[in-house]
Design a protein around this motif. Structure first.
Motif, PDB file in Angstrom:
ATOM      1  N   PHE B  12       0.884  -1.166   0.000  1.00 19.71           N
ATOM      2  CA  PHE B  12       0.000   0.000   0.000  1.00 19.71           C
ATOM      3  C   PHE B  12       0.915   1.206   0.000  1.00 19.71           C
ATOM      4  CE2 PHE B  12      -3.047  -2.932   2.165  1.00 19.71           C
ATOM      5  CZ  PHE B  12      -4.012  -2.901   1.176  1.00 19.71           C
ATOM      6  N   PHE B  15       4.219   0.858   1.816  1.00 22.38           N
ATOM      7  CA  PHE B  15       4.069   0.041   3.026  1.00 22.38           C
ATOM      8  C   PHE B  15       3.778  -1.398   2.653  1.00 22.38           C
ATOM      9  CE2 PHE B  15       1.620  -1.913   6.388  1.00 22.38           C
ATOM     10  CZ  PHE B  15       2.373  -1.606   7.495  1.00 22.38           C
ATOM     11  N   ALA B  17       2.208  -4.508   3.229  1.00 27.44           N
ATOM     12  CA  ALA B  17       1.136  -5.086   4.044  1.00 27.44           C
ATOM     13  C   ALA B  17       1.216  -6.609   4.032  1.00 27.44           C
ATOM     14  CB  ALA B  17      -0.218  -4.617   3.555  1.00 27.44           C
ATOM     15  N   PRO B  36      -0.593  -9.136  15.829  1.00 31.53           N
ATOM     16  CA  PRO B  36      -0.928  -7.835  16.404  1.00 31.53           C
ATOM     17  C   PRO B  36      -1.664  -6.972  15.383  1.00 31.53           C
ATOM     18  CG  PRO B  36       1.437  -8.016  16.012  1.00 31.53           C
ATOM     19  CD  PRO B  36       0.863  -9.348  15.718  1.00 31.53           C
ATOM     20  N   SER B  37      -2.297  -5.938  15.854  1.00 34.27           N
ATOM     21  CA  SER B  37      -3.025  -5.019  14.993  1.00 34.27           C
ATOM     22  C   SER B  37      -2.067  -4.411  13.969  1.00 34.27           C
ATOM     23  CB  SER B  37      -3.635  -3.939  15.866  1.00 34.27           C
ATOM     24  OG  SER B  37      -4.650  -3.307  15.184  1.00 34.27           O
ATOM     25  N   GLY B  38      -2.500  -4.377  12.718  1.00 34.94           N
ATOM     26  CA  GLY B  38      -1.668  -3.801  11.668  1.00 34.94           C
ATOM     27  C   GLY B  38      -0.678  -4.767  11.060  1.00 34.94           C
ATOM     28  N   SER B  39      -0.769  -6.060  11.424  1.00 37.67           N
ATOM     29  CA  SER B  39       0.212  -7.023  10.919  1.00 37.67           C
ATOM     30  C   SER B  39      -0.195  -7.601   9.571  1.00 37.67           C
ATOM     31  CB  SER B  39       0.408  -8.147  11.937  1.00 37.67           C
ATOM     32  OG  SER B  39      -0.804  -8.837  12.147  1.00 37.67           O
ATOM     33  N   GLY B  40      -1.320  -7.173   9.029  1.00 37.08           N
ATOM     34  CA  GLY B  40      -1.686  -7.587   7.675  1.00 37.08           C
ATOM     35  C   GLY B  40      -2.694  -8.713   7.600  1.00 37.08           C
ATOM     36  N   LYS B  41      -3.381  -8.994   8.680  1.00 30.54           N
ATOM     37  CA  LYS B  41      -4.345 -10.100   8.690  1.00 30.54           C
ATOM     38  C   LYS B  41      -5.532  -9.811   7.768  1.00 30.54           C
ATOM     39  CE  LYS B  41      -5.118  -9.587  13.091  1.00 30.54           C
ATOM     40  NZ  LYS B  41      -4.298  -8.424  13.466  1.00 30.54           N
ATOM     41  N   THR B  42      -6.116  -8.641   7.947  1.00 25.97           N
ATOM     42  CA  THR B  42      -7.273  -8.291   7.125  1.00 25.97           C
ATOM     43  C   THR B  42      -6.900  -8.278   5.646  1.00 25.97           C
ATOM     44  OG1 THR B  42      -8.216  -6.999   8.917  1.00 25.97           O
ATOM     45  CG2 THR B  42      -9.009  -6.497   6.715  1.00 25.97           C
ATOM     46  N   THR B  43      -5.700  -7.758   5.361  1.00 27.49           N
ATOM     47  CA  THR B  43      -5.254  -7.698   3.976  1.00 27.49           C
ATOM     48  C   THR B  43      -5.231  -9.099   3.352  1.00 27.49           C
ATOM     49  OG1 THR B  43      -3.916  -5.788   4.568  1.00 27.49           O
ATOM     50  CG2 THR B  43      -3.399  -6.874   2.485  1.00 27.49           C
ATOM     51  N   GLU B  52      -9.098  -7.233  -2.489  1.00 29.43           N
ATOM     52  CA  GLU B  52      -7.830  -6.585  -2.829  1.00 29.43           C
ATOM     53  C   GLU B  52      -7.107  -7.512  -3.804  1.00 29.43           C
ATOM     54  OE1 GLU B  52      -6.890  -3.657  -1.770  1.00 29.43           O
ATOM     55  OE2 GLU B  52      -7.913  -3.358   0.155  1.00 29.43           O
TER      56      GLU B  52
HETATM   57  N1  LIG Z   1      -6.459   0.249   1.600  1.00 28.25           N
HETATM   58  C1  LIG Z   1      -5.354   0.535   2.283  1.00 28.25           C
HETATM   59  N2  LIG Z   1      -4.588   1.591   1.955  1.00 28.25           N
HETATM   60  C2  LIG Z   1      -3.458   1.880   2.635  1.00 28.25           C
HETATM   61  N3  LIG Z   1      -2.987   1.173   3.657  1.00 28.25           N
HETATM   62  C3  LIG Z   1      -3.695   0.114   4.047  1.00 28.25           C
HETATM   63  C4  LIG Z   1      -4.912  -0.271   3.383  1.00 28.25           C
HETATM   64  N4  LIG Z   1      -5.388  -1.384   3.987  1.00 28.25           N
HETATM   65  C5  LIG Z   1      -4.523  -1.671   4.965  1.00 28.25           C
HETATM   66  N5  LIG Z   1      -3.504  -0.785   4.999  1.00 28.25           N
HETATM   67  C6  LIG Z   1      -2.370  -0.804   5.924  1.00 28.25           C
HETATM   68  O1  LIG Z   1      -1.820  -2.097   5.922  1.00 28.25           O
HETATM   69  C7  LIG Z   1      -1.473  -2.493   7.230  1.00 28.25           C
HETATM   70  C8  LIG Z   1      -2.081  -3.823   7.553  1.00 28.25           C
HETATM   71  O2  LIG Z   1      -3.462  -3.658   7.637  1.00 28.25           O
HETATM   72  P1  LIG Z   1      -4.456  -4.827   7.999  1.00 28.25           P
HETATM   73  O3  LIG Z   1      -4.314  -5.931   7.023  1.00 28.25           O
HETATM   74  O4  LIG Z   1      -5.801  -4.200   8.123  1.00 28.25           O
HETATM   75  O5  LIG Z   1      -3.922  -5.276   9.416  1.00 28.25           O
HETATM   76  P2  LIG Z   1      -4.656  -6.094  10.564  1.00 28.25           P
HETATM   77  O6  LIG Z   1      -5.945  -6.606  10.017  1.00 28.25           O
HETATM   78  O7  LIG Z   1      -3.681  -7.181  10.900  1.00 28.25           O
HETATM   79  O8  LIG Z   1      -4.836  -5.147  11.700  1.00 28.25           O
HETATM   80  C9  LIG Z   1      -1.926  -1.401   8.175  1.00 28.25           C
HETATM   81  O9  LIG Z   1      -0.799  -0.655   8.586  1.00 28.25           O
HETATM   82  C10 LIG Z   1      -2.835  -0.553   7.340  1.00 28.25           C
HETATM   83  O10 LIG Z   1      -2.695   0.805   7.674  1.00 28.25           O
END
Ligand SMILES: Nc1ncnc2c1ncn2[C@@H]1O[C@H](COP(=O)(O)OP(=O)(O)O)[C@@H](O)[C@H]1O
Ligand SMILES: [Mg+2]
Lengths: 269, 356
Positions: B12, B15, B17, B36-43, B52
């Motif tokens: 991203f 960054f 992800a 941990p939060s922000g480790s890329g799980k949702t991605t 995505e």
């Molecule tokens: N659409 C996006 N645009 C920019 N940065 C993103 C986007 N989606 C996620 N990120 C960044 O990618 C990183 C991982 O996000 P995410 O997968 O949501 O983490 P988690 O679910 O583990 O908390 C975060 O730092 C977030 O800010």
């Protein structure tokens, strides 16, 4: 209690201010328009040029509202649901009519479509008239009311996020279905509110239209322009009679606005 | 393998992800994606669902590469973190949406939706709107909505995050049961290790866009593969053999570039003078804090400036804050940049017959 006294004083000042600045002038318009009797009022209102001006005002208003509603939804949708390069720039562009004086907006169209304008030869070739003609009036009205609808729905769409749309898309819903089933119910009240504001502004538009109209009585005069013309010819009671039409339309819009605002708030709870 | 991610990368901006993510999932398993939060799980979840697009790498489901399959054709159910229920539709219409989009027969839709409503225990509530439901009920509706079109893979993003602690416990076992009943392969995201350990068949641990380890909860707990996992899992105290010459008895061999993780279950507290074995391995410490944890006590004890945590049975003799006690450390996880290993206390080693 001291607090209460302050409150009462502030409320009184506000009411006094609003009365002097807004209510008295509005009442004055109605009273003046009737000072030569109801017959004279009727004659002024049913004058053929007045009716022509009313028709043109309605035409310009409806065109502007329809086009800006369509465009406003479209712009708000892409701005809030997609991320792309230049998104901020686009958001700023939409706000231009808020920042630019309507007179300048009118002049811009003269520059583009007028006798010395860039598009003049092209328009001549196809016999299209914009400046000093009805299309010019409509264009100017669209321009000045451009941001109203999108400005109202962008915050609502932003607050909603895009999860619901994504969920629907994952299940295979088409863009149209997503819009009608999920987005539209959500923005319904904000959209109506924007449309009402847009209508009010379009009806009262003077500056930009004035530049583009050429003041051809019965052809390119809208109601506000017609009123100005009557006023300049010292037909004061006619001018006020015609003004009262605009005032009444404005009051109707205000009432609608209040209803929509109330319903929207209730729906949001 | 049913789901396979191969060398997935996702940026991203600049960054990272997802950083070369690889893992495989067996059919029918319930997998916890923990980090941990922000480790890329949702991605990761969003890329599997097609919300995505990975910059590089391949995603396979059931042996078919799905990178270029549109999201709606992937047959994946998704439960969003905040549920994303359609707020202007009733519970019934929410669950029916996916089936209506597929233009299923009306009677079938009704039958299927009512069956799901029964499954999630919300009979009689089908005409309510999401705003009229509690957090736990919303979560159940989101679950039913995702299941309605019979997906062969179910993805859940932090399914319990928005629910208060009491109901969460109940929902965990509920979800586990439901998924077993339906038999759908599932991946759920969580940042709560307790949740992952309790619910998942297998855990994938993510950190800074990388997969650190994949294994059963016990494997992850007993054999942390990376320094990150060793610190992240369990209530751990990190210990360094540093220049201040703080050395724990029996662990003198830890090098200065290494750190160690001490888990509560590695630490034994005994009343002073009551120790029967391995006296030479015992440290002395001061009890700093005692917290009642329901069925046991959590004791913080300070040994050579290190605060250690130990759990103590209520059956044991009572100790008090400020009391000096004996502390034995059985073992710890040692790690440097590249590896982790379990180190037993050398002063307590059974084969060390010199001490017998
Ligand atoms: N659409 C996006 N645009 C920019 N940065 C993103 C986007 N989606 C996620 N990120 C960044 O990618 C990183 C991982 O996000 P995410 O997968 O949501 O983490 P988690 O679910 O583990 O908390 C975060 O730092 C977030 O800010
Ligand atoms: Mg997340």
């Amino acid at each position: 209690m001291k607090n209460n006294a302050t409150k009462n004083i502030l409320i009184s000042i506000s009411i006094l201010f609003i009365t002097i600045m807004l209510v008295i002038p509005l009442i004055a318009v109605i009273i003046y328009s009737l000072q030569d009797g109801i017959e004279a009022y009727k004659i002024a209102i049913f004058d053929k040029y007045t009716i022509k001006a009313l028709q043109l005002t309605l035409l310009a208003t409806v065109s502007a509202v329809v086009i800006n509603t369509f465009f406003g939804i479209f712009a708000a949708w892409i701005i809030t649901k997609f991320s792309f390069r230049g998104k901020h720039f686009l958001t700023t562009l939409i706000d231009i009519p808020f920042a630019i004086s309507p007179v300048i907006a009118g002049l811009i169209y003269i520059l583009v479509f007028g006798r010395t304008g860039w598009a003049y030869d092209f328009l001549q070739a196809y016999d299209i008239k914009i400046v000093f003609a009805v299309p010019g009036i409509i264009l100017a009205t669209i321009f000045v009311t451009f941001p109203f609808v999108s400005r109202e729905i962008i915050p609502v769409l932003n607050a909603q996020g895009k999860d619901e749309e994504e969920a629907a898309a994952l299940m295979g819903a088409s863009g149209f279905k997503i819009f009608t089933k999920i987005t539209l119910p959500h923005i319904k009240w904000a959209l109506l509110y924007g449309i009402i504001l847009c209508t009010a502004r379009a009806m009262g538009e003077f500056g930009a239209v004035s530049v583009l109209s050429g003041h051809l009585r019965g052809k390119t005069n809208t109601l506000p322009l017609h009123i100005e013309m009557l006023y300049n010819e010292f037909q004061l009671s006619s001018a006020f009679a015609v003004s009262s039409i605009l005032v009444i339309m404005a009051v109707i819009i205000l009432i609608l606005r209040t209803i929509v605002e109330y319903k929207g708030k209730k729906a949001g709870e | 393998m049913y789901v396979e991610l191969k060398n997935i990368n996702k940026l991203f901006g600049n960054f990272k992800a997802s950083d070369n993510v690889n893992f495989e999932i067996e059919k029918g398993k319930l997998i916890g994606l923990l980090g941990p939060s922000g480790s890329g799980k949702t991605t990761i979840l969003r890329m599997i669902a097609g919300l995505e697009t990975p910059d590089s790498g391949d995603i396979f489901v059931d042996g078919i590469r799905i990178n270029d399959t549109p999201p709606s054709k992937r047959g994946i159910g998704f439960v969003f973190q905040n549920y994303a229920l359609f707020r202007y539709m009733s519970v019934f219409d929410n669950i029916a949406f996916g089936l209506q989009v597929q233009k299923q027969n009306k009677n079938y839709i009704k039958e299927r939706v009512l069956e799901l409503i029964k499954l999630i225990g919300l009979e009689g509530m089908e005409h309510r709107y999401p705003s009229q439901l509690s957090g736990g009920q919303r979560q159940r509706v989101a679950f039913a909505r995702a299941l309605a079109p019979s997906p062969h893979l179910l993805l859940l993003d932090e399914p319990f995050a928005a629910i208060d602690a009491k109901v969460r416990q109940e929902l965990r076992s509920w979800l586990r049961e439901m998924i077993e009943k339906v038999g759908v392969t599932s991946i759920f995201v969580t940042h709560d290790q307790e949740e992952a350990i309790e619910v998942a068949d297998e855990i994938i641990i993510t950190n800074r866009g990388k997969v650190e380890q994949k294994g059963t909860p016990i494997e992850i707990y007993k054999k942390p593969a990376t320094p990150f996992v060793a610190q992240f899992i369990g209530q751990s105290t990190v210990y360094e053999n540093n220049e201040d010459k703080i050395q724990l008895k029996g662990f003198e061999m830890i090098k200065s570039n290494e750190k160690a993780v001490i888990r509560p279950e590695f630490v034994q507290i005994t009343k002073l003078g009551k120790l029967k074995h391995y006296m030479s391995a015992a440290e002395e410490g001061i009890v700093e804090k005692i917290s009642f944890r329901g069925s046991y006590l959590e004791v913080n004890v300070k040994v050579k400036n290190i605060i250690l945590t130990s759990n103590r049975s209520l059956e044991d003799e009572m100790i008090e804050v400020g009391e000096i006690v004996n502390v034995q450390i059985y073992r710890l996880y040692v790690f440097n940049e590249n590896k982790t290993y379990l180190l037993e206390n050398s002063a307590m080693a059974d084969n060390n017959y010199i001490y017998i």
